[in-house]
Write an enzyme that holds these catalytic residues in place. Structure first.
Site, PDB file in Angstrom:
ATOM      1  N   TYR A   1      98.926  91.573 -78.839  1.00  0.00           N
ATOM      2  CA  TYR A   1      97.629  91.650 -79.331  1.00  0.00           C
ATOM      3  C   TYR A   1      96.736  90.291 -79.349  1.00  0.00           C
ATOM      4  O   TYR A   1      95.775  89.957 -78.413  1.00  0.00           O
ATOM      5  CB  TYR A   1      96.963  92.192 -80.660  1.00  0.00           C
ATOM      6  CG  TYR A   1      95.668  92.269 -81.080  1.00  0.00           C
ATOM      7  CD1 TYR A   1      94.921  93.234 -80.313  1.00  0.00           C
ATOM      8  CD2 TYR A   1      95.095  91.516 -82.015  1.00  0.00           C
ATOM      9  CE1 TYR A   1      93.515  93.194 -80.542  1.00  0.00           C
ATOM     10  CE2 TYR A   1      93.780  91.555 -82.349  1.00  0.00           C
ATOM     11  CZ  TYR A   1      92.976  92.525 -81.631  1.00  0.00           C
ATOM     12  OH  TYR A   1      91.556  92.490 -81.943  1.00  0.00           O
TER      13      TYR A   1
ATOM     14  N   ALA B   1      97.956  87.611 -77.753  1.00  0.00           N
ATOM     15  CA  ALA B   1      98.244  86.891 -76.247  1.00  0.00           C
ATOM     16  C   ALA B   1      97.033  87.592 -75.569  1.00  0.00           C
ATOM     17  O   ALA B   1      96.467  86.940 -74.868  1.00  0.00           O
ATOM     18  CB  ALA B   1      99.398  87.588 -75.726  1.00  0.00           C
TER      19      ALA B   1
ATOM     20  N   LYS C   1      94.197  88.892 -76.343  1.00  0.00           N
ATOM     21  CA  LYS C   1      92.809  88.240 -76.878  1.00  0.00           C
ATOM     22  C   LYS C   1      92.486  86.838 -76.483  1.00  0.00           C
ATOM     23  O   LYS C   1      91.463  86.191 -76.256  1.00  0.00           O
ATOM     24  CB  LYS C   1      92.449  88.519 -78.352  1.00  0.00           C
ATOM     25  CG  LYS C   1      92.355  89.822 -78.770  1.00  0.00           C
ATOM     26  CD  LYS C   1      91.214  90.504 -78.275  1.00  0.00           C
ATOM     27  CE  LYS C   1      91.157  92.044 -78.561  1.00  0.00           C
ATOM     28  NZ  LYS C   1      89.735  92.421 -78.071  1.00  0.00           N
TER      29      LYS C   1
ATOM     30  N   SER D   1      88.804  88.237 -80.471  1.00  0.00           N
ATOM     31  CA  SER D   1      89.324  88.308 -81.961  1.00  0.00           C
ATOM     32  C   SER D   1      89.672  86.892 -82.407  1.00  0.00           C
ATOM     33  O   SER D   1      90.187  86.202 -81.816  1.00  0.00           O
ATOM     34  CB  SER D   1      90.572  89.285 -81.868  1.00  0.00           C
ATOM     35  OG  SER D   1      91.328  89.242 -83.052  1.00  0.00           O
TER      36      SER D   1
ATOM     37  N   GLY E   1      89.003  98.436 -76.490  1.00  0.00           N
ATOM     38  CA  GLY E   1      90.202  97.589 -76.632  1.00  0.00           C
ATOM     39  C   GLY E   1      90.899  98.237 -78.005  1.00  0.00           C
ATOM     40  O   GLY E   1      90.359  98.886 -78.832  1.00  0.00           O
TER      41      GLY E   1
ATOM     42  N   ASN F   1      83.680  95.915 -75.183  1.00  0.00           N
ATOM     43  CA  ASN F   1      84.042  96.224 -76.539  1.00  0.00           C
ATOM     44  C   ASN F   1      85.398  97.016 -76.637  1.00  0.00           C
ATOM     45  O   ASN F   1      86.259  96.768 -77.454  1.00  0.00           O
ATOM     46  CB  ASN F   1      82.983  96.889 -77.176  1.00  0.00           C
ATOM     47  CG  ASN F   1      83.633  97.482 -78.572  1.00  0.00           C
ATOM     48  OD1 ASN F   1      83.880  96.873 -79.662  1.00  0.00           O
ATOM     49  ND2 ASN F   1      83.430  98.841 -78.865  1.00  0.00           N
TER      50      ASN F   1
END
Length: 293
Positions: A150, A152, A154, A136, A86, A84
Site C-alpha cells: 500500500y 509503495a 501511494k 495517503s 483505491g 479517489n
C-alpha cells in the site's frame, strides 16, 4: 442548475471519500459524474446534477478511455477529475509477493495514471482543469509493518502527481495531491478482506495479530472526519473557505495525525541528512564542471 457550475468526475464514488465528496458537490449545485464498480449504490445519488457511470479503474486503457469519452458527452466538459478509487491490503511484503503488490498498484497507481491520461486531452483542449489524486500519509509513513504494498503504491502515485503537475502546468492545468491521515471511512473494515497472501509464513504470525489488533482498536475511532476532509478539497479547488487567498498547494495534508506524522518524518530526514552530511558531500567530483538540474 447553473451552466457555470463545475463538473466533477469522481472515481470510487460509492463509499468513503468519494461518496462524501459527491454529496457535498450535489448540495452546492455543482455537477457530478460519479463512477464506481458498485452502480446500485451510486444510483442513490442520481439527480439532475449527478449522473452515474460504471468504472473499474483496473480495466484496460481502452475501456477507461470509453468511460472518459462518455463522461465528456454528459455536460460537454469536465473541470475536475478526482482519482479517489483505491484500497489498502495489509500484508507482510514477503507473504504478499508479486501478485499482492500488483493488486495494489493496479488500482492505486496504474488506475490513476490511466484515468488521468484518458481525460488529459480534453482538459488540455479546455486550457483549464484540475486533477485531484487522493494519496495517503503512508507514502511517507512507510516504516510500518504490513503496509509495504500500500505504501509503495501511494509513494509511486505521489511521485507521479508531482511530475504530472510540472508537465501540465503550461496548459493551465493543476494537480492536487491529497494526503489524508486516518478518517472514518470503511477502509479499515474492508482492509483484511482485500489482503492477498501468496504464502503464509508462521514466523510473522505474532506480528500479524498485533498489527490487526491495532486496526481493530482504531476502527470507528479514527481522528479524521471524511465529510470535513472532502469539504476542504472543494474549498481548495474553488479557492473558498479556509483556502481563500492562499496560493495553490500541490500537497494537501489532511488530519492532525497526518500532520504529526509529516512533522516527525521531516525531523527524522533532516537529522539523517545532518548526521551523514560528510558522506553525502564526499561523492562530489573534484573538477568545477558541474551542472545542477
Amino acid at each position: 442548475m447553473s451552466q457555470n457550475s463545475m463538473v466533477w468526475f469522481i472515481t470510487g464514488a460509492s463509499s468513503g471519500f468519494g461518496w462524501s465528496l459527491a454529496k457535498i458537490l450535489i448540495a452546492r449545485g455543482d455537477r457530478v459524474i460519479a463512477s464506481t464498480r458498485s452502480l446500485d449504490k451510486v444510483r442513490e445519488l442520481e439527480c439532475a446534477t449527478c449522473k452515474a457511470l460504471y468504472l473499474d479503474v483496473t480495466d484496460s486503457v481502452e475501456k477507461i478511455q470509453k468511460v472518459a469519452d462518455d463522461a465528456m458527452k454528459i455536460w460537454g466538459r469536465v473541470d475536475v477529475v478526482v482519482n479517489n478509487a483505491g484500497f489498502g491490503a495489509p500484508g507482510f511484503s514477503e507473504e504478499t509477493g508479486l501478485q499482492g503488490f500488483m493488486h495494489q498498484f493496479n488500482a492505486n497507481f496504474f488506475g490513476v495514471v490511466n484515468v488521468s491520461n484518458a481525460f488529459l486531452p480534453y482538459l488540455r483542449a479546455q486550457k483549464s482543469g484540475t486533477i485531484v489524486i487522493v494519496g495517503s500519509r503512508h507514502a511517507w509513513r512507510a516504516v510500518n509493518p504490513m503496509t509495504g504494498a500500500y505504501s509503495a503504491s501511494k509513494a509511486a502515485v505521489h511521485a507521479y502527481g508531482e511530475t504530472l503537475s510540472a508537465e501540465i502546468a503550461p496548459f493551465g492545468l493543476r494537480v492536487l495531491l491529497v494526503q489524508p491521515g486516518a478518517h472514518r471511512t470503511n477502509a479499515i473494515s474492508n482492509a483484511r478482506a482485500n489482503t492477498i497472501i501468496e504464502k503464509t509464513i508462521p514466523e510473522y504470525e505474532a506480528l500479524r495479530q498485533k498489527a490487526f489488533g491495532k486496526y481493530a482498536v482504531q476502527n470507528g475511532k479514527q481522528p479524521g472526519d471524511a465529510v470535513k476532509a472532502m469539504q476542504a478539497v472543494v474549498d481548495v479547488v474553488n479557492g473558498e473557505g479556509k483556502a481563500k487567498g492562499k496560493p495553490w498547494p500541490l500537497w494537501l495534508v489532511l488530519g492532525v495525525d497526518a500532520e504529526e506524522d509529516m512533522r516527525k518524518h521531516l525531523e527524522v530526514r533532516a537529522k539523517n541528512l545532518e548526521d551523514w552530511l560528510e558522506v553525502t558531500r564526499s561523492t562530489t567530483v573534484d573538477d568545477k564542471n558541474i551542472v545542477f538540474i
